[in-house]
Structure formats: C-alpha cells, structure tokens
Design a protein around this motif. Structure first.
Motif, PDB file in Angstrom:
ATOM      1  N   GLN A 282      -9.723  -3.007  -1.783  1.00 49.03           N
ATOM      2  CA  GLN A 282      -9.814  -3.853  -0.775  1.00 49.03           C
ATOM      3  C   GLN A 282     -11.125  -4.542  -0.313  1.00 49.03           C
ATOM      4  OE1 GLN A 282      -7.620  -2.213   2.488  1.00 49.03           O
ATOM      5  NE2 GLN A 282      -5.656  -2.583   1.738  1.00 49.03           N
ATOM      6  N   GLU A 283     -11.300  -5.554  -0.254  1.00 45.57           N
ATOM      7  CA  GLU A 283     -12.625  -6.189  -0.410  1.00 45.57           C
ATOM      8  C   GLU A 283     -13.204  -6.210   1.184  1.00 45.57           C
ATOM      9  OE1 GLU A 283     -15.907  -8.399  -1.857  1.00 45.57           O
ATOM     10  OE2 GLU A 283     -14.187  -7.743  -3.185  1.00 45.57           O
ATOM     11  N   GLY A 284     -14.165  -5.691   1.473  1.00 44.78           N
ATOM     12  CA  GLY A 284     -14.603  -5.661   2.880  1.00 44.78           C
ATOM     13  C   GLY A 284     -14.064  -4.447   3.863  1.00 44.78           C
ATOM     14  N   VAL A 285     -13.472  -3.584   3.159  1.00 38.82           N
ATOM     15  CA  VAL A 285     -12.782  -2.552   4.042  1.00 38.82           C
ATOM     16  C   VAL A 285     -13.543  -1.301   3.823  1.00 38.82           C
ATOM     17  CG1 VAL A 285     -10.892  -0.998   4.298  1.00 38.82           C
ATOM     18  CG2 VAL A 285     -10.587  -3.213   3.808  1.00 38.82           C
ATOM     19  N   LYS A 286     -13.936  -0.883   4.877  1.00 38.33           N
ATOM     20  CA  LYS A 286     -15.009   0.408   5.152  1.00 38.33           C
ATOM     21  C   LYS A 286     -13.923   1.412   6.049  1.00 38.33           C
ATOM     22  CE  LYS A 286     -19.002   2.298   6.656  1.00 38.33           C
ATOM     23  NZ  LYS A 286     -20.525   2.061   7.573  1.00 38.33           N
ATOM     24  N   TYR A 287     -13.648   2.694   5.328  1.00 38.46           N
ATOM     25  CA  TYR A 287     -12.948   3.546   6.123  1.00 38.46           C
ATOM     26  C   TYR A 287     -13.800   4.415   6.946  1.00 38.46           C
ATOM     27  CZ  TYR A 287      -8.899   2.973   3.195  1.00 38.46           C
ATOM     28  OH  TYR A 287      -7.734   2.391   2.446  1.00 38.46           O
ATOM     29  N   LEU A 288     -13.649   4.512   8.236  1.00 33.87           N
ATOM     30  CA  LEU A 288     -14.174   5.387   9.242  1.00 33.87           C
ATOM     31  C   LEU A 288     -13.784   6.778   9.086  1.00 33.87           C
ATOM     32  CD1 LEU A 288     -14.874   2.669  12.050  1.00 33.87           C
ATOM     33  CD2 LEU A 288     -16.470   3.412  10.093  1.00 33.87           C
ATOM     34  N   LYS A 289     -12.399   6.848   8.905  1.00 33.64           N
ATOM     35  CA  LYS A 289     -11.842   8.150   8.790  1.00 33.64           C
ATOM     36  C   LYS A 289     -10.627   7.871   7.826  1.00 33.64           C
ATOM     37  CE  LYS A 289      -9.765  11.900  11.318  1.00 33.64           C
ATOM     38  NZ  LYS A 289     -10.147  12.893  12.352  1.00 33.64           N
ATOM     39  N   ARG A 290     -10.435   8.869   6.719  1.00 31.90           N
ATOM     40  CA  ARG A 290      -9.330   8.536   5.968  1.00 31.90           C
ATOM     41  C   ARG A 290      -8.798  10.072   5.766  1.00 31.90           C
ATOM     42  NH1 ARG A 290      -9.684   5.576   0.195  1.00 31.90           N
ATOM     43  NH2 ARG A 290      -7.319   5.300   0.115  1.00 31.90           N
ATOM     44  N   GLU A 291      -7.494  10.261   6.231  1.00 31.91           N
ATOM     45  CA  GLU A 291      -6.948  11.547   6.131  1.00 31.91           C
ATOM     46  C   GLU A 291      -5.760  11.539   5.321  1.00 31.91           C
ATOM     47  OE1 GLU A 291      -5.534  12.398  10.081  1.00 31.91           O
ATOM     48  OE2 GLU A 291      -7.938  13.027  10.803  1.00 31.91           O
ATOM     49  N   PHE A 292      -5.380  10.482   4.555  1.00 32.62           N
ATOM     50  CA  PHE A 292      -4.274  10.268   3.645  1.00 32.62           C
ATOM     51  C   PHE A 292      -4.672   9.548   2.563  1.00 32.62           C
ATOM     52  CE2 PHE A 292      -2.773   7.072   6.481  1.00 32.62           C
ATOM     53  CZ  PHE A 292      -2.369   6.205   5.836  1.00 32.62           C
ATOM     54  N   VAL A 293      -4.455   9.842   1.383  1.00 38.19           N
ATOM     55  CA  VAL A 293      -4.804   9.074   0.038  1.00 38.19           C
ATOM     56  C   VAL A 293      -3.648   8.923  -0.879  1.00 38.19           C
ATOM     57  CG1 VAL A 293      -7.294   9.285   0.476  1.00 38.19           C
ATOM     58  CG2 VAL A 293      -6.015  10.741  -0.813  1.00 38.19           C
ATOM     59  N   GLY A 294      -3.323   8.214  -1.754  1.00 35.30           N
ATOM     60  CA  GLY A 294      -2.176   8.228  -2.493  1.00 35.30           C
ATOM     61  C   GLY A 294      -2.493   9.340  -3.941  1.00 35.30           C
ATOM     62  N   LYS A 295      -1.626  10.054  -4.296  1.00 32.18           N
ATOM     63  CA  LYS A 295      -2.054  11.015  -5.302  1.00 32.18           C
ATOM     64  C   LYS A 295      -0.747  11.131  -6.247  1.00 32.18           C
ATOM     65  CE  LYS A 295      -4.430  14.252  -2.506  1.00 32.18           C
ATOM     66  NZ  LYS A 295      -4.604  15.699  -1.909  1.00 32.18           N
ATOM     67  N   ASP A 296      -1.033  11.315  -7.557  1.00 29.25           N
ATOM     68  CA  ASP A 296      -0.036  11.404  -8.664  1.00 29.25           C
ATOM     69  C   ASP A 296       0.642  12.592  -8.531  1.00 29.25           C
ATOM     70  OD1 ASP A 296      -1.482   9.009  -9.752  1.00 29.25           O
ATOM     71  OD2 ASP A 296      -2.477  10.358 -11.349  1.00 29.25           O
ATOM     72  N   PHE A 297       1.764  12.577  -8.879  1.00 32.42           N
ATOM     73  CA  PHE A 297       2.466  13.908  -8.892  1.00 32.42           C
ATOM     74  C   PHE A 297       3.475  13.885  -9.901  1.00 32.42           C
ATOM     75  CE2 PHE A 297       5.405  11.101  -6.275  1.00 32.42           C
ATOM     76  CZ  PHE A 297       6.597  11.614  -6.535  1.00 32.42           C
ATOM     77  N   LYS A 298       4.035  15.056 -10.247  1.00 33.61           N
ATOM     78  CA  LYS A 298       4.883  15.156 -11.637  1.00 33.61           C
ATOM     79  C   LYS A 298       5.849  16.541 -10.998  1.00 33.61           C
ATOM     80  CE  LYS A 298       5.570  15.739 -16.509  1.00 33.61           C
ATOM     81  NZ  LYS A 298       4.965  15.462 -17.620  1.00 33.61           N
ATOM     82  N   ARG A 299       7.024  16.210 -10.938  1.00 34.13           N
ATOM     83  CA  ARG A 299       7.975  17.505 -10.655  1.00 34.13           C
ATOM     84  C   ARG A 299       8.855  17.703 -11.745  1.00 34.13           C
ATOM     85  NH1 ARG A 299       7.966  19.552  -4.871  1.00 34.13           N
ATOM     86  NH2 ARG A 299       8.915  21.339  -5.983  1.00 34.13           N
ATOM     87  N   SER A 300       9.116  18.892 -12.099  1.00 38.82           N
ATOM     88  CA  SER A 300      10.264  19.012 -13.091  1.00 38.82           C
ATOM     89  C   SER A 300      11.014  20.216 -12.954  1.00 38.82           C
ATOM     90  CB  SER A 300       9.425  19.320 -14.612  1.00 38.82           C
ATOM     91  OG  SER A 300       8.743  20.374 -14.532  1.00 38.82           O
ATOM     92  N   PHE A 301      12.314  20.055 -13.258  1.00 41.80           N
ATOM     93  CA  PHE A 301      13.303  21.069 -12.781  1.00 41.80           C
ATOM     94  C   PHE A 301      14.197  21.317 -13.982  1.00 41.80           C
ATOM     95  CE2 PHE A 301      12.682  17.898  -9.501  1.00 41.80           C
ATOM     96  CZ  PHE A 301      12.099  18.789  -8.571  1.00 41.80           C
TER      97      PHE A 301
END
Length: 136
Positions: A79-98
């Motif tokens: 995002q152009e011009g966005v500066k995080y002052l605090k960032r507690e969550f971020v998207g992450k890859d995941f893979k679950r297998s059963f």
C-alpha cells in the motif's frame, strides 16, 4: 508410592510418543496456529478451520495420497504511503493435512466458507449390505 517417567521402560515412552504423533498427524507447529475442529457424526466428519479475512478463492482443498490437504498462500499487497506504527497481525501461508479414514466417500466431499470458517464435510461410505456368496 510415586512413580516417575524413569520407572517406565523406554519402549513405553516411545510407544506413547508414537501414538501422540499419530493423533497429531502431519501438523506443522507453525500451521497449528490456524485453529481447527474435527467433528464426527453418524453420516461422516466435518473439519472446521478458522481463517477469517481470507477469500475462499485463495484457499485450495485437495486429496493427495489419501490425505485431505488445505493450503493457503498469502500474497502481501503493498500500500503506497502506508507506514505501520504497530503491526500485531500479518497474513501467513499455511498447509494443514489430515489422513483420511478408509470409510470416507471421496466423491461426496464438499466444502463451504461462512463467517471466516471453512467447513469441509467428509461423508462416510454407506455400510456394505450383507451379501452371501455361493461357492461354485
């Protein structure tokens, strides 16, 4: 009399740990951050995975080598011009297998996504009718 783990033979501990690993199946500790429930009903199972904020189109569900595999690959959007002052969550890859039980009707598996919960329904095969085989 109190017992400690040293009182039990190594094979018992190995067997116990093996059972725990089998129950946990192929869960990577990082993927375990994606909470899930598994419910069993008379007609089948339901796997529920909590994935709020993820579009259903970005999630892949597949059957690979008798395993149900749920995968998500996160793509960061700059995002152009966005500066995080605090960032507690971020998207992450995941893979679950059963590992699927032998009594699952693979053709009948279906999935839905509602309010951030992915539900995968795994129907059981109908019980085989009793059949008498004549010897020729």
């Amino acid at each position: 009399m109190k017992h400690s783990l040293t009182d039990y033979p190594t094979t018992f501990i190995s067997s116990l740990m093996s059972d725990v690993v089998n129950v946990l199946d192929t869960v990577n500790p990082l993927d375990a951050q994606v909470p899930m429930n598994v419910k069993e009903y008379a007609e089948g199972f339901t796997v529920e995975i909590v994935i709020p904020g993820i579009k259903k189109e970005d999630v892949e569900i597949a059957i690979e080598q008798n395993k149900l595999v749920v995968t998500y690959k996160h793509t960061e959007i700059e995002q152009e011009g966005v500066k995080y002052l605090k960032r507690e969550f971020v998207g992450k890859d995941f893979k679950r297998s059963f590992t699927l039980p032998n009594n699952i009707n693979v053709e009948g598996i279906n999935a839905s996504y509602d309010d951030g919960i992915l539900s995968v329904v795994l129907p059981k095969n109908a019980p085989a009718e009793k059949k008498t085989i004549e010897i020729s």
